[in-house]
Design an enzyme around this catalytic site. Structure first.
Site, short mmCIF file in Angstrom:
data_model
loop_
_atom_site.label_atom_id
_atom_site.label_comp_id
_atom_site.label_asym_id
_atom_site.label_seq_id
_atom_site.Cartn_x
_atom_site.Cartn_y
_atom_site.Cartn_z
N ILE A 127 35.66 36.89 44.66
CA ILE A 127 36.58 37.06 43.67
C ILE A 127 36.62 35.50 43.17
O ILE A 127 36.69 34.69 43.32
CB ILE A 127 38.15 36.87 44.37
CG1 ILE A 127 38.38 38.30 45.39
CG2 ILE A 127 39.19 36.99 43.53
CD1 ILE A 127 39.50 38.35 46.24
N PRO A 128 35.94 36.10 41.69
CA PRO A 128 35.29 34.93 40.91
C PRO A 128 36.21 33.88 40.21
O PRO A 128 36.15 34.10 38.91
CB PRO A 128 34.14 35.63 39.85
CG PRO A 128 35.02 36.96 39.90
CD PRO A 128 35.66 37.21 40.98
N CYS A 129 36.93 33.16 40.95
CA CYS A 129 37.90 32.44 40.12
C CYS A 129 37.13 31.35 39.61
O CYS A 129 37.67 30.57 38.64
CB CYS A 129 38.88 31.76 41.19
SG CYS A 129 37.99 30.88 42.65
N HIS A 130 35.74 31.04 39.88
CA HIS A 130 34.84 30.09 39.07
C HIS A 130 35.00 30.18 37.61
O HIS A 130 34.44 29.48 36.83
CB HIS A 130 33.70 29.81 39.73
CG HIS A 130 33.06 31.13 39.76
ND1 HIS A 130 33.12 32.23 40.86
CD2 HIS A 130 31.67 31.53 38.93
CE1 HIS A 130 32.12 33.05 40.52
NE2 HIS A 130 31.40 32.82 39.68
N ARG A 131 35.06 31.74 37.34
CA ARG A 131 35.08 32.06 35.77
C ARG A 131 36.18 31.87 35.02
O ARG A 131 36.32 32.17 33.89
CB ARG A 131 34.76 33.51 35.97
CG ARG A 131 33.51 34.01 36.42
CD ARG A 131 33.03 35.63 36.43
NE ARG A 131 31.92 35.73 37.34
CZ ARG A 131 31.81 36.82 38.09
NH1 ARG A 131 32.50 37.89 37.83
NH2 ARG A 131 30.62 37.04 38.82
#
Length: 165
Positions: A127-131
Site C-alpha cells: 500500500i504505497p504510502c511512500h508516494r
C-alpha cells in the site's frame, strides 16, 4: 496465529507477516516485529503466500513490477481504510500530496489525519504510502524518520520529488 518471513531488500530487512492466508503486516524494524511478537502468536515460517509476497517484492525492487496482486488483511478505522484504498490508487511513478489525498476522499481539511493514517499503514510498499509527499514536493516522514527509504522507493519508481537540503 501469524507466520512471518524476512526479506533482505535494498532498503533493509523487511519482516513480512501473514494471518489467515492473507498478508497483514510489513515491518521495517526488528524492534517493531519483536513488540508485535510479544502480543501475538507469531512463528517464522515461509508459507506459500509469504514466498509469493517475497517474489513480488523482489520483482518490485528489480523494477519488474509496478503493482501487487496479493490477498490483504488490513485492519483499521473506516477513515484509515478509505485513505489506504486511496493510496492503492496512486499510480506507480507518481506522487500525491497529503492535500491531494484529502481532496480525493472529500475531506479537504483532514491533511493531518491523512498523515496519521499513512503512519499507521500496516503494509508499506504494497500500500504505497511512500508516494505521498509534502505539498512543496519534499519528502515528509516515512516509517518514523526513515525518509531515506521513501527517497529510495520514489527514485526506483522515477517519481518526482525534491530532495531535502
Amino acid at each position: 496465529m501469524f507466520s512471518y518471513c524476512i526479506l533482505n531488500a535494498p532498503i533493509g530487512s523487511l519482516y513480512i507477516l501473514e494471518e489467515e492466508e492473507k498478508l497483514s503486516q510489513i515491518f521495517f524494524d526488528i524492534h517493531e516485529l519483536n513488540r508485535f511478537c510479544k502480543k501475538k502468536d507469531v512463528h517464522q515460517v515461509e508459507t506459500p503466500l509469504l514466498k509469493e509476497t517475497m517474489n513480488q517484492l523482489r520483482e518490485y525492487f528489480e523494477g519488474k513490477r509496478t503493482q501487487f496482486d496479493l490477498p490483504l488483511k488490513i485492519e483499521g478505522t473506516s477513515f484509515q481504510q478509505r485513505v489506504w484504498n486511496t493510496l492503492k490508487s496512486i499510480p506507480y511513478g507518481e506522487t500525491w500530496s497529503y492535500q491531494d489525498v484529502a481532496n480525493h476522499i472529500e475531506k479537504p481539511k483532514a491533511v493531518r489525519a491523512i498523515g496519521q493514517a499513512n503512519k499507521r499503514n500496516p503494509l508499506p510498499i504494497v500500500i504505497p504510502c511512500h508516494r505521498v509527499i509534502g505539498k512543496n514536493h519534499q519528502l515528509v516522514g516515512y516509517a518514523g524518520n526513515q525518509t531515506d527509504k521513501k527517497a529510495y522507493l520514489l527514485t526506483l519508481e522515477q517519481a518526482p520529488f525534491k530532495k531535502s537540503m
